[in-house]
Scaffold this active site. Structure first.
Site, PDB file in Angstrom:
ATOM      1  N   HIS A 145      -5.061   4.422  -9.555  1.00 56.25           N
ATOM      2  CA  HIS A 145      -5.934   5.591  -9.677  1.00 56.25           C
ATOM      3  C   HIS A 145      -5.886   6.411  -8.383  1.00 56.25           C
ATOM      4  CE1 HIS A 145      -9.776   7.739 -10.468  1.00 56.25           C
ATOM      5  NE2 HIS A 145      -9.442   7.541 -11.735  1.00 56.25           N
ATOM      6  N   GLY A 146      -5.837   5.706  -7.240  1.00 58.51           N
ATOM      7  CA  GLY A 146      -5.785   6.397  -5.940  1.00 58.51           C
ATOM      8  C   GLY A 146      -4.562   7.299  -5.835  1.00 58.51           C
ATOM      9  N   ASP A 147      -3.428   6.846  -6.351  1.00 58.57           N
ATOM     10  CA  ASP A 147      -2.219   7.676  -6.277  1.00 58.57           C
ATOM     11  C   ASP A 147      -2.313   8.891  -7.194  1.00 58.57           C
ATOM     12  OD1 ASP A 147      -0.665   6.470  -4.284  1.00 58.57           O
ATOM     13  OD2 ASP A 147      -0.039   4.878  -5.650  1.00 58.57           O
ATOM     14  N   ASP A 192       8.571  -5.513   2.022  1.00 57.83           N
ATOM     15  CA  ASP A 192       9.502  -5.038   3.070  1.00 57.83           C
ATOM     16  C   ASP A 192       9.107  -3.656   3.583  1.00 57.83           C
ATOM     17  OD1 ASP A 192      11.060  -7.267   3.024  1.00 57.83           O
ATOM     18  OD2 ASP A 192      12.772  -6.365   1.975  1.00 57.83           O
ATOM     19  N   ALA A 236     -10.370  -1.419  -2.251  1.00 55.97           N
ATOM     20  CA  ALA A 236      -9.293  -1.490  -1.261  1.00 55.97           C
ATOM     21  C   ALA A 236      -8.014  -2.047  -1.870  1.00 55.97           C
ATOM     22  CB  ALA A 236      -9.748  -2.391  -0.117  1.00 55.97           C
ATOM     23  N   PRO A 295       9.409  -7.043  -2.272  1.00 58.36           N
ATOM     24  CA  PRO A 295       8.045  -6.529  -2.153  1.00 58.36           C
ATOM     25  C   PRO A 295       7.522  -6.878  -0.766  1.00 58.36           C
ATOM     26  CG  PRO A 295       8.254  -8.012  -4.064  1.00 58.36           C
ATOM     27  CD  PRO A 295       9.566  -8.020  -3.351  1.00 58.36           C
ATOM     28  N   HIS A 306     -14.882  -3.756  -4.922  1.00 58.60           N
ATOM     29  CA  HIS A 306     -13.575  -3.819  -4.261  1.00 58.60           C
ATOM     30  C   HIS A 306     -12.965  -2.438  -4.367  1.00 58.60           C
ATOM     31  CE1 HIS A 306      -9.805  -5.258  -2.730  1.00 58.60           C
ATOM     32  NE2 HIS A 306     -10.255  -6.490  -2.658  1.00 58.60           N
ATOM     33  N   ASP A 313       1.655  -6.944  -4.405  1.00 60.58           N
ATOM     34  CA  ASP A 313       0.310  -6.470  -4.754  1.00 60.58           C
ATOM     35  C   ASP A 313       0.478  -5.275  -5.660  1.00 60.58           C
ATOM     36  OD1 ASP A 313      -2.301  -5.608  -4.831  1.00 60.58           O
ATOM     37  OD2 ASP A 313      -2.275  -4.756  -2.807  1.00 60.58           O
ATOM     38  N   SER A 351      -2.775   4.962  -0.566  1.00 60.36           N
ATOM     39  CA  SER A 351      -3.770   5.113  -1.637  1.00 60.36           C
ATOM     40  C   SER A 351      -5.043   4.326  -1.322  1.00 60.36           C
ATOM     41  CB  SER A 351      -3.194   4.672  -2.988  1.00 60.36           C
ATOM     42  OG  SER A 351      -2.887   3.296  -2.979  1.00 60.36           O
ATOM     43  N   HIS A 352      -4.979   3.389  -0.360  1.00 58.02           N
ATOM     44  CA  HIS A 352      -6.160   2.604  -0.007  1.00 58.02           C
ATOM     45  C   HIS A 352      -6.399   2.554   1.502  1.00 58.02           C
ATOM     46  CE1 HIS A 352      -5.545   1.729  -4.188  1.00 58.02           C
ATOM     47  NE2 HIS A 352      -6.834   1.443  -4.241  1.00 58.02           N
TER      48      HIS A 352
HETATM   49  N1  LIG Z   1      -9.328  -2.467  -5.497  1.00 55.24           N
HETATM   50  C1  LIG Z   1      -8.930  -2.145  -6.695  1.00 55.24           C
HETATM   51  O1  LIG Z   1      -9.659  -2.254  -7.654  1.00 55.24           O
HETATM   52  C2  LIG Z   1      -7.538  -1.626  -6.898  1.00 55.24           C
HETATM   53  C3  LIG Z   1      -6.619  -1.608  -5.872  1.00 55.24           C
HETATM   54  N2  LIG Z   1      -5.352  -1.201  -6.105  1.00 55.24           N
HETATM   55  C4  LIG Z   1      -4.385  -1.235  -5.004  1.00 55.24           C
HETATM   56  O2  LIG Z   1      -3.498  -0.158  -5.073  1.00 55.24           O
HETATM   57  C5  LIG Z   1      -2.347  -0.479  -4.327  1.00 55.24           C
HETATM   58  C6  LIG Z   1      -1.147   0.168  -4.939  1.00 55.24           C
HETATM   59  O3  LIG Z   1      -0.813  -0.473  -6.162  1.00 55.24           O
HETATM   60  P1  LIG Z   1       0.514  -0.022  -6.923  1.00 55.24           P
HETATM   61  O4  LIG Z   1       0.618   1.451  -6.911  1.00 55.24           O
HETATM   62  O5  LIG Z   1       0.589  -0.730  -8.201  1.00 55.24           O
HETATM   63  O6  LIG Z   1       1.632  -0.577  -5.926  1.00 55.24           O
HETATM   64  P2  LIG Z   1       3.185  -0.186  -5.868  1.00 55.24           P
HETATM   65  O7  LIG Z   1       3.701   0.083  -7.224  1.00 55.24           O
HETATM   66  O8  LIG Z   1       3.396   0.843  -4.826  1.00 55.24           O
HETATM   67  O9  LIG Z   1       3.823  -1.537  -5.303  1.00 55.24           O
HETATM   68  C7  LIG Z   1       3.616  -2.738  -5.979  1.00 55.24           C
HETATM   69  C8  LIG Z   1       4.349  -3.873  -5.281  1.00 55.24           C
HETATM   70  O10 LIG Z   1       5.745  -3.747  -5.516  1.00 55.24           O
HETATM   71  C9  LIG Z   1       6.444  -3.621  -4.290  1.00 55.24           C
HETATM   72  N3  LIG Z   1       7.493  -2.634  -4.521  1.00 55.24           N
HETATM   73  C10 LIG Z   1       7.359  -1.319  -4.767  1.00 55.24           C
HETATM   74  N4  LIG Z   1       8.563  -0.760  -4.981  1.00 55.24           N
HETATM   75  C11 LIG Z   1       9.477  -1.751  -4.858  1.00 55.24           C
HETATM   76  C12 LIG Z   1      10.897  -1.812  -4.964  1.00 55.24           C
HETATM   77  N5  LIG Z   1      11.628  -0.736  -5.237  1.00 55.24           N
HETATM   78  N6  LIG Z   1      11.506  -3.012  -4.772  1.00 55.24           N
HETATM   79  C13 LIG Z   1      10.786  -4.108  -4.480  1.00 55.24           C
HETATM   80  N7  LIG Z   1       9.434  -4.122  -4.375  1.00 55.24           N
HETATM   81  C14 LIG Z   1       8.796  -2.959  -4.561  1.00 55.24           C
HETATM   82  C15 LIG Z   1       5.427  -3.178  -3.267  1.00 55.24           C
HETATM   83  O11 LIG Z   1       5.819  -3.585  -1.970  1.00 55.24           O
HETATM   84  P3  LIG Z   1       5.566  -2.594  -0.697  1.00 55.24           P
HETATM   85  O12 LIG Z   1       4.082  -2.601  -0.491  1.00 55.24           O
HETATM   86  O13 LIG Z   1       6.325  -3.190   0.430  1.00 55.24           O
HETATM   87  O14 LIG Z   1       6.071  -1.241  -1.109  1.00 55.24           O
HETATM   88  C16 LIG Z   1       4.171  -3.885  -3.777  1.00 55.24           C
HETATM   89  O15 LIG Z   1       4.100  -5.204  -3.339  1.00 55.24           O
HETATM   90  C17 LIG Z   1      -2.322  -2.001  -4.243  1.00 55.24           C
HETATM   91  O16 LIG Z   1      -2.530  -2.365  -2.897  1.00 55.24           O
HETATM   92  C18 LIG Z   1      -3.503  -2.441  -5.094  1.00 55.24           C
HETATM   93  O17 LIG Z   1      -4.172  -3.595  -4.634  1.00 55.24           O
HETATM   94  C19 LIG Z   1      -4.922  -0.823  -7.333  1.00 55.24           C
HETATM   95  C20 LIG Z   1      -5.797  -0.829  -8.368  1.00 55.24           C
HETATM   96  C21 LIG Z   1      -7.179  -1.191  -8.242  1.00 55.24           C
HETATM   97  O1  LIG Z   2      -6.507   2.926  -7.000  1.00 58.03           O
HETATM   98  C1  LIG Z   2      -7.185   2.349  -7.876  1.00 58.03           C
HETATM   99  O2  LIG Z   2      -6.758   2.184  -9.026  1.00 58.03           O
HETATM  100  C2  LIG Z   2      -8.533   1.842  -7.516  1.00 58.03           C
HETATM  101  N1  LIG Z   2      -8.794   1.609  -6.284  1.00 58.03           N
HETATM  102  C3  LIG Z   2     -10.027   1.115  -5.764  1.00 58.03           C
HETATM  103  C4  LIG Z   2     -11.151   1.232  -6.711  1.00 58.03           C
HETATM  104  C5  LIG Z   2     -10.797   1.020  -8.122  1.00 58.03           C
HETATM  105  C6  LIG Z   2      -9.520   1.631  -8.580  1.00 58.03           C
END
Ligand SMILES: NC(=O)C1=CN([C@@H]2O[C@H](COP(=O)(O)OP(=O)(O)OC[C@H]3O[C@@H](n4cnc5c(N)ncnc54)[C@H](OP(=O)(O)O)[C@@H]3O)[C@@H](O)[C@H]2O)C=CC1
Ligand SMILES: O=C(O)C1=NCCCC1
Length: 343
Positions: free
Chosen positions: A192-194, A313, A128, A311, A126, A184, A53-54
Site C-alpha cells: 500500500h505504501g508503494d 542483497d 513498518a 532477497p 504494525h 520480506d 515505503s516504510h
Molecule cells: N506493516 C505492514 O502491515 C506491512 C508492511 N509491508 C512492508 O512493505 C515492504 C515492501 O514489501 P514488498 O513491496 O512486497 O517488497 P518487495 O516486492 O520490494 O520485495 C520483496 C522481497 O523480495 C526481494 N526482492 C525484490 N526483488 C527481487 C529480485 N529481483 N530478486 C531477488 N529478490 C528480490 C526483496 O529484497 P530487497 O529488500 O533486498 O530488495 C524483498 O526481500 C516490506 O518490508 C513489508 O514488510 C507491507 C505490507 C504491510
Molecule cells: O504498505 C503497506 O501495505 C502497509 N504498511 C503499513 C501499514 C499497513 C499497510
C-alpha cells in the site's frame, strides 16, 4: 513525504543523526522514551536500507495516528509466559515493535531451550517493514518467520470486494560467511505504501496491481487509493498466503482480522490495530547442526545456476552505501521532519 528523487536538492545525515531526529518527533508526540527509541531505530533502519515505503515517508502517518489518539504511544506491553514454547503479548493498543522488544529475551530463551518458540502479539499497530523484526534473530543463529495482518484493501483471488490486508511475511535464516538470508514481502501485488508513493509522484503502476472502485483493472494509483483495491500477488497462491496470515496473525493471536475494524473514518493515519505472530527456531536443536553452512551451500548453488540477486542483497548494498556516505534525504523531507520535531 517522498522517497529521495534524483532531481530534488538533497542532503545526507548519519544513521545516528536520523535516529535522534526521529526519536525527537516521537517524543514530541506523546510516546514513552522506550517506544520513541524503538520506533526511531526501526524507521531509520528502513530508510538506511532503501526500504522507502516504510522509512521516513511514514513519519507524518505515525504523528497523525498518535495525535488522533487511535494508538497509545505510552502503552506498556504485557508479556505472558504461557507455555514452554509460547509467549503472548498484549500490546495494549500500542505499536507492535515495543511489544516484540519486551518479549524478545523470553522468546529467545524459550527457542534455545525448547528448540522452537512462538510469540503472539495482539492489540497492536504494525506500520513498518517486517524484516527488522526477524533479521536480528538470524544474527543470533536463529531462524525466524513472522506475519502481520493489516487493514482491508486486498481482494481475495476470485472475489469481487476487498477483505484481506497487504499482510506481509518475513523470514530470516543464518548463513555461514555471509549476511543472513532474509526476505520480506507483502502478499499483495504491491505494498500500500508503494501505491501512495506512486500517487504522490504522479506515476502509473504496472498492470495487475489493483482495481478501481468499479472493480476494473487499473494502473492509476489514485484510483486504487480512492475506492479501489489491491490484488494479491500470484493470483490464488498469494491469496492463500494472505488468508494464512489472517489466521496466524489474527485468529491465533487474539488480534483483529483486517476487516474487523473500520479505519475509514478515524482521524489519523491508517494504522491497523491487528496482530503479529513470530516463530523462532534454534536450528542447532534440529538435525541441522551446521544449518548456517547448509544455508551457504544453498546460496552457492543458486549462484552457480546464474542467480545474481538474493532477497536482501539490494538492502545490504543500500545499507553499506548509507553507512559509508550517509543517508540521503530531499531537503524538503528533512525540513518536514525537523518541523515535526519542533526544530
Ligand atoms: N506493516 C505492514 O502491515 C506491512 C508492511 N509491508 C512492508 O512493505 C515492504 C515492501 O514489501 P514488498 O513491496 O512486497 O517488497 P518487495 O516486492 O520490494 O520485495 C520483496 C522481497 O523480495 C526481494 N526482492 C525484490 N526483488 C527481487 C529480485 N529481483 N530478486 C531477488 N529478490 C528480490 C526483496 O529484497 P530487497 O529488500 O533486498 O530488495 C524483498 O526481500 C516490506 O518490508 C513489508 O514488510 C507491507 C505490507 C504491510
Ligand atoms: O504498505 C503497506 O501495505 C502497509 N504498511 C503499513 C501499514 C499497513 C499497510
Amino acid at each position: 513525504m517522498s522517497a529521495p528523487s534524483d532531481h530534488a536538492a538533497s542532503c545526507t545525515l548519519s544513521f545516528d543523526a536520523l535516529v535522534n531526529l526521529l526519536e525527537q518527533i516521537f517524543l514530541r508526540h506523546d510516546t514513552s522514551p522506550d517506544v520513541a527509541r524503538t520506533l526511531a531505530l526501526n524507521c531509520a533502519a528502513a530508510e538506511r536500507d532503501g526500504a522507502h515505503s516504510h522509512g521516513v515517508f511514514r513519519m507524518p502517518g505515525y504523528v497523525s495516528t498518535l495525535n488522533s489518539g487511535w494508538v497509545d504511544g505510552q502503552a506498556v506491553p504485557v508479556v505472558e509466559d504461557v507455555a514452554s514454547g509460547f509467549v503472548r503479548v498484549d500490546a495494549g493498543n500500542g505499536f507492535a515493535q515495543p511489544a516484540l522488544e519486551a518479549a524478545r529475551p523470553l522468546l529467545v530463551e524459550k527457542a534455545r531451550s525448547a528448540g522452537i518458540a512462538v510469540l503472539a502479539i495482539r492489540n497492536s499497530h504494525h506500520f513498518a517493514a517486517l524484516w527488522p523484526d526477524v533479521e536480528p534473530f538470524a544474527y543470533e543463529g536463529l531462524v525466524a518467520l513472522s506475519v502481520v495482518n493489516s487493514m482491508t484493501c486486498v481482494v481475495p483471488h476470485g472475489a469481487d470486494r476487498p477483505l484481506f490486508g497487504t499482510n506481509p511475511i518475513a523470514f530470516a535464516a543464518p548463513r555461514a560467511g555471509g549476511e543472513p538470508i532474509v526476505f520480506d514481502l507483502a502478499t499483495s501485488a504491491i505494498a500500500h505504501g508503494d501505491v501512495q508513493i506512486a500517487a504522490r509522484k504522479g506515476e502509473r503502476l504496472p498492470p495487475g496491481m489493483g482495481v478501481d472502485s468499479l472493480g476494473q483493472p487499473t494502473c492509476d494509483p489514485k484510483a486504487i487509493l480512492e475506492g479501489g483495491a489491491l490484488l494479491p500477488f500470484g493470483g490464488h497462491k498469494g491469496s492463500a498466503l494472505s488468508m494464512m496470515v489472517e489466521l496466524l496473525a489474527a485468529a491465533l493471536t487474539g488480534g483483529n482480522f483486517s476487516f474487523e475494524f473500520d479505519w475509514h473514518n478515524h482521524p489519523g493515519a491508517k494504522t491497523p490495530w491487528t496482530g503479529q505472530l513470530l516463530i523462532v527456531i534454534d536450528p542447532g536443536k534440529a538435525a541441522g547442526q551446521g544449518f548456517a553452512e547448509r544455508s551457504q551451500e544453498l546460496v552457492r548453488q543458486m549462484h552457480s545456476v546464474g542467480l545474481r540477486r538474493l532477497p536482501g542483497d539490494r538492502r545490504h548494498r543500500e545499507r553499506s552505501k548509507s553507512n559509508e556516505q550517509g543517508i540521503t534525504l530531499d531537503e524538503q523531507t528533512l525540513a518536514q521532519l525537523r518541523e515535526l520535531a519542533g526544530l
